[in-house]
Design a protein around this motif. Structure first.
Motif, PDB file in Angstrom:
ATOM      1  N   LYS A  19       1.052  -1.219  -0.029  1.00  0.00           N
ATOM      2  CA  LYS A  19       0.029  -0.119   0.108  1.00  0.00           C
ATOM      3  C   LYS A  19       0.946   1.096   0.093  1.00  0.00           C
ATOM      4  N   GLN A  20       0.498   2.216  -0.659  1.00  0.00           N
ATOM      5  CA  GLN A  20       1.158   3.425  -0.869  1.00  0.00           C
ATOM      6  C   GLN A  20       0.297   4.611  -0.472  1.00  0.00           C
ATOM      7  N   PHE A  21       0.838   5.733   0.103  1.00  0.00           N
ATOM      8  CA  PHE A  21       0.062   6.857   0.177  1.00  0.00           C
ATOM      9  C   PHE A  21      -0.131   7.617  -1.123  1.00  0.00           C
ATOM     10  N   HIS A  22      -1.412   8.150  -1.335  1.00  0.00           N
ATOM     11  CA  HIS A  22      -1.917   9.179  -2.378  1.00  0.00           C
ATOM     12  C   HIS A  22      -2.088  10.484  -2.088  1.00  0.00           C
ATOM     13  N   TYR A  23      -1.439  11.486  -2.606  1.00  0.00           N
ATOM     14  CA  TYR A  23      -1.695  12.756  -2.232  1.00  0.00           C
ATOM     15  C   TYR A  23      -2.253  13.408  -3.369  1.00  0.00           C
ATOM     16  N   LYS A  24      -3.303  14.297  -2.947  1.00  0.00           N
ATOM     17  CA  LYS A  24      -3.943  15.349  -4.091  1.00  0.00           C
ATOM     18  C   LYS A  24      -3.115  16.618  -4.446  1.00  0.00           C
ATOM     19  N   LEU A  25      -3.079  16.901  -5.499  1.00  0.00           N
ATOM     20  CA  LEU A  25      -2.043  18.051  -6.196  1.00  0.00           C
ATOM     21  C   LEU A  25      -2.853  19.164  -5.805  1.00  0.00           C
ATOM     22  N   VAL A  26      -2.345  20.297  -5.119  1.00  0.00           N
ATOM     23  CA  VAL A  26      -3.282  21.652  -5.014  1.00  0.00           C
ATOM     24  C   VAL A  26      -2.437  22.504  -5.568  1.00  0.00           C
ATOM     25  N   MET A  27      -3.190  23.664  -5.851  1.00  0.00           N
ATOM     26  CA  MET A  27      -2.440  24.949  -6.451  1.00  0.00           C
ATOM     27  C   MET A  27      -1.908  25.758  -5.595  1.00  0.00           C
ATOM     28  N   SER A  28      -1.439  26.791  -5.823  1.00  0.00           N
ATOM     29  CA  SER A  28      -1.004  27.954  -4.907  1.00  0.00           C
ATOM     30  C   SER A  28      -2.121  28.575  -4.310  1.00  0.00           C
ATOM     31  N   GLY A  29      -3.274  28.664  -4.672  1.00  0.00           N
ATOM     32  CA  GLY A  29      -4.371  29.274  -4.075  1.00  0.00           C
ATOM     33  C   GLY A  29      -4.771  28.490  -3.059  1.00  0.00           C
ATOM     34  N   THR A  30      -4.716  27.473  -3.280  1.00  0.00           N
ATOM     35  CA  THR A  30      -5.115  26.424  -1.952  1.00  0.00           C
ATOM     36  C   THR A  30      -4.222  26.542  -0.954  1.00  0.00           C
ATOM     37  N   CYS A  31      -2.809  26.433  -1.098  1.00  0.00           N
ATOM     38  CA  CYS A  31      -1.822  26.858  -0.189  1.00  0.00           C
ATOM     39  C   CYS A  31      -1.948  28.078   0.656  1.00  0.00           C
ATOM     40  N   ALA A  32      -2.577  29.111   0.076  1.00  0.00           N
ATOM     41  CA  ALA A  32      -2.626  30.630   0.351  1.00  0.00           C
ATOM     42  C   ALA A  32      -3.828  30.514   1.382  1.00  0.00           C
ATOM     43  N   VAL A  33      -4.811  29.861   1.376  1.00  0.00           N
ATOM     44  CA  VAL A  33      -5.889  29.834   2.384  1.00  0.00           C
ATOM     45  C   VAL A  33      -5.883  28.687   3.174  1.00  0.00           C
ATOM     46  N   CYS A  34      -4.815  28.041   3.220  1.00  0.00           N
ATOM     47  CA  CYS A  34      -4.716  26.724   4.123  1.00  0.00           C
ATOM     48  C   CYS A  34      -4.535  27.070   5.548  1.00  0.00           C
ATOM     49  N   LYS A  35      -5.301  26.513   6.461  1.00  0.00           N
ATOM     50  CA  LYS A  35      -5.408  26.699   7.949  1.00  0.00           C
ATOM     51  C   LYS A  35      -4.011  26.119   8.630  1.00  0.00           C
ATOM     52  N   THR A  36      -3.516  25.208   8.066  1.00  0.00           N
ATOM     53  CA  THR A  36      -2.474  24.581   8.589  1.00  0.00           C
ATOM     54  C   THR A  36      -1.173  24.526   7.526  1.00  0.00           C
ATOM     55  N   PRO A  37      -0.498  25.735   7.176  1.00  0.00           N
ATOM     56  CA  PRO A  37       0.473  25.766   6.303  1.00  0.00           C
ATOM     57  C   PRO A  37       1.760  24.821   6.446  1.00  0.00           C
ATOM     58  N   CYS A  38       2.105  24.194   5.444  1.00  0.00           N
ATOM     59  CA  CYS A  38       3.414  23.276   5.679  1.00  0.00           C
ATOM     60  C   CYS A  38       4.496  24.019   4.512  1.00  0.00           C
ATOM     61  N   ALA A  39       5.802  23.730   4.904  1.00  0.00           N
ATOM     62  CA  ALA A  39       6.986  24.115   4.147  1.00  0.00           C
ATOM     63  C   ALA A  39       6.728  23.972   2.897  1.00  0.00           C
ATOM     64  N   ARG A  40       6.444  22.790   2.255  1.00  0.00           N
ATOM     65  CA  ARG A  40       6.387  22.497   1.085  1.00  0.00           C
ATOM     66  C   ARG A  40       5.517  23.593   0.254  1.00  0.00           C
ATOM     67  N   GLY A  41       4.078  23.651   1.044  1.00  0.00           N
ATOM     68  CA  GLY A  41       3.236  24.506   0.289  1.00  0.00           C
ATOM     69  C   GLY A  41       3.461  25.977   0.414  1.00  0.00           C
ATOM     70  N   MET A  42       4.436  26.536   1.374  1.00  0.00           N
ATOM     71  CA  MET A  42       4.571  27.905   1.326  1.00  0.00           C
ATOM     72  C   MET A  42       5.688  28.167   0.492  1.00  0.00           C
ATOM     73  N   ASP A  43       6.635  27.068   0.342  1.00  0.00           N
ATOM     74  CA  ASP A  43       7.752  27.214  -0.607  1.00  0.00           C
ATOM     75  C   ASP A  43       7.057  27.382  -2.217  1.00  0.00           C
TER      76      ASP A  43
END
Length: 67
Positions: A19-43
């Motif tokens: 089993k592997q993890f699957h992640y959804k791809l999000v755009m910068s607009g989603t990262c901008a309004v994220c309640k829990t920002p991560c380093a990868r998203g902020m970069d």
């Protein structure tokens, strides 16, 4: 010769059975309004804020699911 004695051969787990993890791809607009920002998203958000930047999204760790 008898074939009954010898070392037992263990079956290897096929890579498709794991089993592997699957992640959804999000755009910068989603990262901008994220309640829990991560380093990868902020970069990614910082890179996309520059004029002429082209991006295809970034895997979001908050959308991790088992596949």
């Amino acid at each position: 010769m008898s074939k009954g004695k010898g070392k037992a051969v263990k079956k290897k787990t096929a890579s498709t059975d794991k089993k592997q993890f699957h992640y959804k791809l999000v755009m910068s607009g989603t990262c901008a309004v994220c309640k829990t920002p991560c380093a990868r998203g902020m970069d990614y958000l910082e890179r996309m804020s520059e004029p002429g930047a082209v991006g295809k999204g970034v895997p979001c760790i908050l959308t991790r699911t088992w596949g």
